[in-house]
Design an enzyme around this catalytic site. Structure first.
Site, PDB file in Angstrom:
ATOM      1  N   SER A 148       0.599   4.080   1.808  1.00  0.00           N
ATOM      2  CA  SER A 148       0.642   4.931   2.993  1.00  0.00           C
ATOM      3  C   SER A 148       2.063   4.959   3.560  1.00  0.00           C
ATOM      4  O   SER A 148       2.890   4.084   3.258  1.00  0.00           O
ATOM      5  CB  SER A 148      -0.329   4.427   4.058  1.00  0.00           C
ATOM      6  OG  SER A 148       0.138   3.213   4.623  1.00  0.00           O
ATOM      7  N   ARG A 160      -5.344  10.369  10.839  1.00  0.00           N
ATOM      8  CA  ARG A 160      -6.053  10.187  12.109  1.00  0.00           C
ATOM      9  C   ARG A 160      -5.523  11.116  13.194  1.00  0.00           C
ATOM     10  O   ARG A 160      -6.286  11.661  13.994  1.00  0.00           O
ATOM     11  CB  ARG A 160      -5.966   8.723  12.553  1.00  0.00           C
ATOM     12  CG  ARG A 160      -6.904   7.804  11.769  1.00  0.00           C
ATOM     13  CD  ARG A 160      -6.783   6.366  12.230  1.00  0.00           C
ATOM     14  NE  ARG A 160      -5.613   5.715  11.689  1.00  0.00           N
ATOM     15  CZ  ARG A 160      -4.931   4.735  12.282  1.00  0.00           C
ATOM     16  NH1 ARG A 160      -5.305   4.317  13.483  1.00  0.00           N
ATOM     17  NH2 ARG A 160      -3.891   4.187  11.706  1.00  0.00           N
ATOM     18  N   ARG A 205       0.859  -1.182   0.000  1.00  0.00           N
ATOM     19  CA  ARG A 205       0.000   0.000   0.000  1.00  0.00           C
ATOM     20  C   ARG A 205       0.898   1.235   0.000  1.00  0.00           C
ATOM     21  O   ARG A 205       2.084   1.160   0.346  1.00  0.00           O
ATOM     22  CB  ARG A 205      -0.912   0.002   1.226  1.00  0.00           C
ATOM     23  CG  ARG A 205      -1.955  -1.093   1.218  1.00  0.00           C
ATOM     24  CD  ARG A 205      -2.533  -1.315   2.601  1.00  0.00           C
ATOM     25  NE  ARG A 205      -3.120  -0.104   3.166  1.00  0.00           N
ATOM     26  CZ  ARG A 205      -3.402   0.060   4.457  1.00  0.00           C
ATOM     27  NH1 ARG A 205      -3.124  -0.899   5.326  1.00  0.00           N
ATOM     28  NH2 ARG A 205      -3.944   1.182   4.882  1.00  0.00           N
ATOM     29  N   LYS A 234      -2.248  -8.134  10.952  1.00  0.00           N
ATOM     30  CA  LYS A 234      -3.576  -8.037  11.573  1.00  0.00           C
ATOM     31  C   LYS A 234      -4.651  -7.636  10.567  1.00  0.00           C
ATOM     32  O   LYS A 234      -5.837  -7.829  10.825  1.00  0.00           O
ATOM     33  CB  LYS A 234      -3.554  -7.049  12.741  1.00  0.00           C
ATOM     34  CG  LYS A 234      -3.426  -5.581  12.382  1.00  0.00           C
ATOM     35  CD  LYS A 234      -3.353  -4.733  13.645  1.00  0.00           C
ATOM     36  CE  LYS A 234      -3.251  -3.247  13.337  1.00  0.00           C
ATOM     37  NZ  LYS A 234      -4.494  -2.689  12.790  1.00  0.00           N
ATOM     38  N   ASP A 235      -4.249  -7.087   9.402  1.00  0.00           N
ATOM     39  CA  ASP A 235      -5.220  -6.696   8.373  1.00  0.00           C
ATOM     40  C   ASP A 235      -5.549  -7.835   7.409  1.00  0.00           C
ATOM     41  O   ASP A 235      -6.442  -7.704   6.578  1.00  0.00           O
ATOM     42  CB  ASP A 235      -4.677  -5.511   7.550  1.00  0.00           C
ATOM     43  CG  ASP A 235      -4.581  -4.235   8.353  1.00  0.00           C
ATOM     44  OD1 ASP A 235      -5.328  -4.096   9.347  1.00  0.00           O
ATOM     45  OD2 ASP A 235      -3.748  -3.368   7.993  1.00  0.00           O
ATOM     46  N   ARG A 284     -11.194   6.984  10.761  1.00  0.00           N
ATOM     47  CA  ARG A 284     -10.601   6.247   9.644  1.00  0.00           C
ATOM     48  C   ARG A 284      -9.475   7.055   9.035  1.00  0.00           C
ATOM     49  O   ARG A 284      -9.350   8.249   9.240  1.00  0.00           O
ATOM     50  CB  ARG A 284     -11.663   5.963   8.573  1.00  0.00           C
ATOM     51  CG  ARG A 284     -12.693   4.918   8.943  1.00  0.00           C
ATOM     52  CD  ARG A 284     -12.148   3.504   8.888  1.00  0.00           C
ATOM     53  NE  ARG A 284     -11.335   3.271   7.713  1.00  0.00           N
ATOM     54  CZ  ARG A 284     -11.817   3.054   6.480  1.00  0.00           C
ATOM     55  NH1 ARG A 284     -13.135   3.003   6.285  1.00  0.00           N
ATOM     56  NH2 ARG A 284     -11.011   2.846   5.470  1.00  0.00           N
ATOM     57  N   GLY A 285      -8.654   6.393   8.223  1.00  0.00           N
ATOM     58  CA  GLY A 285      -7.560   7.062   7.530  1.00  0.00           C
ATOM     59  C   GLY A 285      -6.217   6.516   7.961  1.00  0.00           C
ATOM     60  O   GLY A 285      -6.110   5.711   8.895  1.00  0.00           O
ATOM     61  N   ASN A 286      -5.143   6.948   7.274  1.00  0.00           N
ATOM     62  CA  ASN A 286      -3.814   6.512   7.673  1.00  0.00           C
ATOM     63  C   ASN A 286      -3.413   7.203   8.980  1.00  0.00           C
ATOM     64  O   ASN A 286      -4.152   8.041   9.516  1.00  0.00           O
ATOM     65  CB  ASN A 286      -2.790   6.766   6.558  1.00  0.00           C
ATOM     66  CG  ASN A 286      -2.698   8.238   6.176  1.00  0.00           C
ATOM     67  OD1 ASN A 286      -2.729   9.114   7.033  1.00  0.00           O
ATOM     68  ND2 ASN A 286      -2.574   8.513   4.889  1.00  0.00           N
ATOM     69  N   CYS A 321     -11.158  -9.533  10.673  1.00  0.00           N
ATOM     70  CA  CYS A 321     -10.126  -8.712  11.289  1.00  0.00           C
ATOM     71  C   CYS A 321     -10.715  -7.489  11.984  1.00  0.00           C
ATOM     72  O   CYS A 321     -10.007  -6.772  12.680  1.00  0.00           O
ATOM     73  CB  CYS A 321      -9.102  -8.268  10.240  1.00  0.00           C
ATOM     74  SG  CYS A 321      -9.772  -7.278   8.884  1.00  0.00           S
ATOM     75  N   ARG A 336     -12.944  -3.821  18.120  1.00  0.00           N
ATOM     76  CA  ARG A 336     -12.266  -4.422  19.269  1.00  0.00           C
ATOM     77  C   ARG A 336     -11.886  -3.346  20.284  1.00  0.00           C
ATOM     78  O   ARG A 336     -12.144  -3.481  21.492  1.00  0.00           O
ATOM     79  CB  ARG A 336     -11.005  -5.170  18.801  1.00  0.00           C
ATOM     80  CG  ARG A 336     -10.138  -5.714  19.936  1.00  0.00           C
ATOM     81  CD  ARG A 336      -8.808  -6.219  19.382  1.00  0.00           C
ATOM     82  NE  ARG A 336      -8.083  -5.185  18.673  1.00  0.00           N
ATOM     83  CZ  ARG A 336      -7.317  -4.273  19.261  1.00  0.00           C
ATOM     84  NH1 ARG A 336      -7.173  -4.267  20.570  1.00  0.00           N
ATOM     85  NH2 ARG A 336      -6.678  -3.362  18.546  1.00  0.00           N
ATOM     86  N   ARG A 337     -11.266  -2.270  19.822  1.00  0.00           N
ATOM     87  CA  ARG A 337     -10.880  -1.192  20.730  1.00  0.00           C
ATOM     88  C   ARG A 337     -12.109  -0.518  21.325  1.00  0.00           C
ATOM     89  O   ARG A 337     -12.137  -0.195  22.517  1.00  0.00           O
ATOM     90  CB  ARG A 337     -10.025  -0.170  19.983  1.00  0.00           C
ATOM     91  CG  ARG A 337      -8.649  -0.693  19.600  1.00  0.00           C
ATOM     92  CD  ARG A 337      -7.933   0.243  18.655  1.00  0.00           C
ATOM     93  NE  ARG A 337      -6.596  -0.246  18.322  1.00  0.00           N
ATOM     94  CZ  ARG A 337      -5.922   0.091  17.228  1.00  0.00           C
ATOM     95  NH1 ARG A 337      -6.472   0.928  16.344  1.00  0.00           N
ATOM     96  NH2 ARG A 337      -4.722  -0.398  17.009  1.00  0.00           N
TER      97      ARG A 337
END
Length: 338
Positions: free
Chosen positions: A12, A151, A10, A80-81, A145-147, A236, A127-128
């Site tokens: 980012s 954020r 990706r 994790k993604d 949301r976002g990188n 995920c 989860r958080r």
């Protein structure tokens, strides 16, 4: 002529850092590489939560397609993604040594809101969200949301008290603010802090090359966590946490499942000797499933004559909750093949 390894990633800042970490290790071994950045669906669509997008592997699909179309040789992801079931023809080729596994809270002004009834916390993770509400049930959670850079800027621009991040993501690109608190009580996402390399199953040469930089301890721990997630049939973005570590030749596991609103939480912990650890994920997932369906002991000890059992989980729940000698069932009817 040495093989050129095309590394898909990706675009980012964090994803590029991870891909460059892989690139450096491969080039250190003498291989030639080329980075190929791509933009994922998860990076493009920022106006809705991940769990509402209806896409499996929202951050990984574009790289899967590039692999299957032979436009890249390997893909680099945050593990994790990655969905627990990889697309047909794609396999996990290596994981790098794991980084910081913790979640952290980045806050504004001061920490006083943690002891107050009202506060606004931002996160894009179910989860958080669930774990925060379990601990701070009166707080308000908002979508984020976002990188990483986006954020952090949103936290500055809004009247939120704080936002939750992965410590590894902030640390890897040097953006950890001074106003940061480690959330030691929060169980991380399965495989959080780990970087994975995927490749085509049929590409034996590339897989052999990647195996040279595989970190075995990280592979053992993240495999257990992802098996736990798969057995609970959670994606995920599900409110499931899992953490495994190895200490003194023992494998230690801690898993958690929460309701979306955080009002219910089931935890499980287990350790096994290294080498005898292969059933940890199954044992802990089964424990969670039984706990969800647990029947009150007072009900089981009452005089129930007729019982209809519809699943194996029901049987396990009954015999786990109540000693067999205390059961007074007269007629038991079973529905289903098992």
């Amino acid at each position: 002529m040495p093989k050129l390894i095309r590394i898909g990633t990706r675009d980012s800042e964090l994803a590029l850092w991870q891909a460059k970490a892989v690139q450096q290790q491969l080039e250190h071994l003498g291989y030639k590489t080329q980075l190929i950045p791509l933009k994922s669906e998860g990076d493009i669509v920022l106006n809705k939560p991940i769990y509402e997008m209806g896409i499996s592997g929202v951050f990984t699909k574009i790289l899967d397609d590039a692999l299957l179309n032979n436009n890249i040789d390997i893909a680099v992801h945050s593990l994790k993604d990655v969905p627990t079931a990889l697309p047909k023809g794609i396999v996990q080729a290596a994981v790098l040594k794991r980084g910081n596994v913790k979640d952290v809270l980045v806050f504004k002004n001061n920490e006083e809101f943690l002891s107050q009834k009202d506060a606004i916390i931002a996160t894009g993770s179910l989860r958080r969200r669930a774990q925060w509400l379990n601990r701070y049930p009166t707080h308000t959670l908002v979508e984020l949301r976002g990188n990483v850079n986006t954020r952090l800027q949103k936290l500055i621009d809004n009247d939120w008290n704080g936002a939750i991040f992965a410590a590894a993501g902030l640390g890897r690109i040097g953006l950890t603010p001074d106003e940061t608190i480690p959330l030691d009580w929060m169980v991380p996402a399965p495989a959080q802090g780990a970087v994975v390399i995927t490749a085509l199953d049929e590409d034996d040469e590339t897989r052999a090359i990647c195996a040279e930089i595989n970190h075995e301890e990280t592979e053992i721990c993240t495999t257990i966590e992802r098996q736990f997630l798969r057995l609970l049939e959670g994606g995920c973005s599900a409110p499931i946490g899992a953490l495994t570590y190895i200490k003194d030749e023992e494998v230690h596991f801690h898993g958690v499942l929460l309701s979306l609103d955080g009002t219910k939480k089931i935890e499980v912990k287990r350790f096994e000797a290294l080498g005898r650890h292969h059933q940890i994920a199954k044992y802990c997932a089964d424990f969670i499933k039984i706990s969800i369906n647990r029947i009150p002991l007072t009900l089981l000890k009452s005089k129930i004559e007729n019982v209809i059992i519809t699943s194996q989980n029901a049987v396990e729940s009954i015999i786990t909750t109540c000693p067999k000698a205390d059961l007074q069932f007269k007629n038991i009817y079973c529905v289903g093949r098992r």
